[in-house]
Every structure is written in C-alpha cells, then in structure tokens.
Write a protein that holds these residues in place. Structure first.
Motif, PDB file in Angstrom:
ATOM      1  N   VAL A 246       0.812  -1.216   0.000  1.00 58.68           N
ATOM      2  CA  VAL A 246       0.000   0.000   0.000  1.00 58.68           C
ATOM      3  C   VAL A 246       0.849   1.271   0.000  1.00 58.68           C
ATOM      4  CG1 VAL A 246      -2.045  -1.064   1.016  1.00 58.68           C
ATOM      5  CG2 VAL A 246      -0.301  -0.100   2.504  1.00 58.68           C
ATOM      6  N   PHE A 247       2.154   1.116   0.047  1.00 60.80           N
ATOM      7  CA  PHE A 247       3.053   2.271  -0.067  1.00 60.80           C
ATOM      8  C   PHE A 247       2.778   2.953  -1.395  1.00 60.80           C
ATOM      9  CE2 PHE A 247       6.909   4.394  -1.386  1.00 60.80           C
ATOM     10  CZ  PHE A 247       7.365   4.985  -0.219  1.00 60.80           C
ATOM     11  N   SER A 248       2.747   4.276  -1.378  1.00 61.41           N
ATOM     12  CA  SER A 248       2.537   4.973  -2.642  1.00 61.41           C
ATOM     13  C   SER A 248       3.476   6.164  -2.740  1.00 61.41           C
ATOM     14  CB  SER A 248       1.086   5.423  -2.801  1.00 61.41           C
ATOM     15  OG  SER A 248       0.794   6.474  -1.930  1.00 61.41           O
ATOM     16  N   TYR A 249       3.840   6.472  -3.953  1.00 62.90           N
ATOM     17  CA  TYR A 249       4.619   7.671  -4.216  1.00 62.90           C
ATOM     18  C   TYR A 249       4.272   8.172  -5.600  1.00 62.90           C
ATOM     19  CZ  TYR A 249       7.906   4.990  -7.110  1.00 62.90           C
ATOM     20  OH  TYR A 249       8.467   4.202  -8.078  1.00 62.90           O
ATOM     21  N   LYS A 250       4.404   9.467  -5.768  1.00 61.14           N
ATOM     22  CA  LYS A 250       4.155  10.098  -7.059  1.00 61.14           C
ATOM     23  C   LYS A 250       5.263  11.103  -7.283  1.00 61.14           C
ATOM     24  CE  LYS A 250      -0.799   9.650  -6.740  1.00 61.14           C
ATOM     25  NZ  LYS A 250      -1.478   8.926  -7.661  1.00 61.14           N
ATOM     26  N   LYS A 251       5.621  11.259  -8.531  1.00 65.10           N
ATOM     27  CA  LYS A 251       6.683  12.194  -8.874  1.00 65.10           C
ATOM     28  C   LYS A 251       6.279  13.011 -10.089  1.00 65.10           C
ATOM     29  CE  LYS A 251       9.219   8.854 -11.671  1.00 65.10           C
ATOM     30  NZ  LYS A 251       8.293   7.783 -11.754  1.00 65.10           N
TER      31      LYS A 251
END
Length: 163
Positions: A81-86
């Motif tokens: 469920v870890f999320s990241y956006k760049k």
C-alpha cells in the motif's frame, strides 16, 4: 588554510573521482592524500571540500534522484500500500516527490480529522521546501502522515500536493 585559499584543482577532483569509483570513502582518501604530497600542510583543502564537491557532482548528475526513486520502488515492493508520485519536467529535473507508507495511511484513517502541514523552508541541501503532513494521535503524539519534496511554492504545486 584560509578559506579563501582552499580550492580543489581539477586534477585533485579527478583523482578523488577515480578513488571514489573504486569505492574508497572520502575519509580514507583524506588519510591517503598527505602521503602523496608530503604532508597535510601541502593539501590545499579540507575534507569538507571533498564532501561538497562530491555532493555537487551527485546533484548535477541526478544520482540522488535515481537512488531515491530506486529506494521508493523497494519500499513499494515491501509494502503493497506504499505509494509515491513524482513530477519530472522536460529537462528531467525532479519538481515534486510525494510518498506515504501503509502505516501512515492507516494513521490518516484513524487520526485524520485534523491535519496540519508545515513547509520546512530550504533546510536541505537542495534548498527545496519539504512539506510534511501530520496529525496528533490519542496520546497527543505527533503522527507523520506523508511528506513531499517540492521545487517551488507555486499555487499549482500546492493544488497537486493537496489532491
């Protein structure tokens, strides 16, 4: 050793880079250099100068961004469920980076009634604001919900961030 006279020449930088390619840490390079020039008094710079040159090269080559994104991919592999956006601009410069782990997402669901965010202005080596969202749990302890590194403080940056 006046600060105004401390300077690494191109040859010194190249020599340091060759040693760094062989995984020799800067502290060991600093121990070795005086033996090449017959004493510490003949080395026209300090260890901090080597660290500064090394950090500048890493920033210019984008190595820090690559390592950071690789680390975030590993976190995603270990935490589903870890999320990241760049957001990367046309010059391949990282403009925005948002990340949130599974524990923080659960904390948001439980303690997300009131959220505070604080932009720590230009306190890092990239001179970019670090925006941290946090709340308070039932023990009156600070709970970090997410963090974002941004390149600017334009309106559209904060709209993206809040979405």
């Amino acid at each position: 050793m006046l600060r105004s006279h401390q300077k690494m020449s191109e040859a010194d930088i190249e020599q340091m880079n060759e040693m760094r390619k062989r995984d020799i840490p800067i502290s060991r390079i600093d121990d070795f250099l005086p033996s090449l020039v017959e004493g510490y008094e003949n080395v026209p710079y300090i260890t901090r100068d080597m660290h500064n040159v090394n950090a500048k090269q890493r920033r210019e080559r984008g190595l820090d961004v690559d390592l950071c994104l690789r680390y975030l991919c590993e976190c995603k592999a270990n935490d589903p469920v870890f999320s990241y956006k760049k957001v990367i601009d046309q010059d391949r410069v990282l403009q925005r980076l948002f990340w949130c782990d599974g524990t923080s997402q659960i904390d948001y669901q439980i303690f997300g009634d009131v959220i505070v965010f604080d932009a720590m202005y230009k306190k890092n080596i990239y001179l970019s604001p670090l925006v941290v969202f946090f709340s308070v749990n039932h023990h009156n302890q600070t709970v970090v919900l997410t963090a974002t590194l941004v390149a600017d403080e334009k309106d559209e940056t904060y709209v993206w961030l809040l979405q």
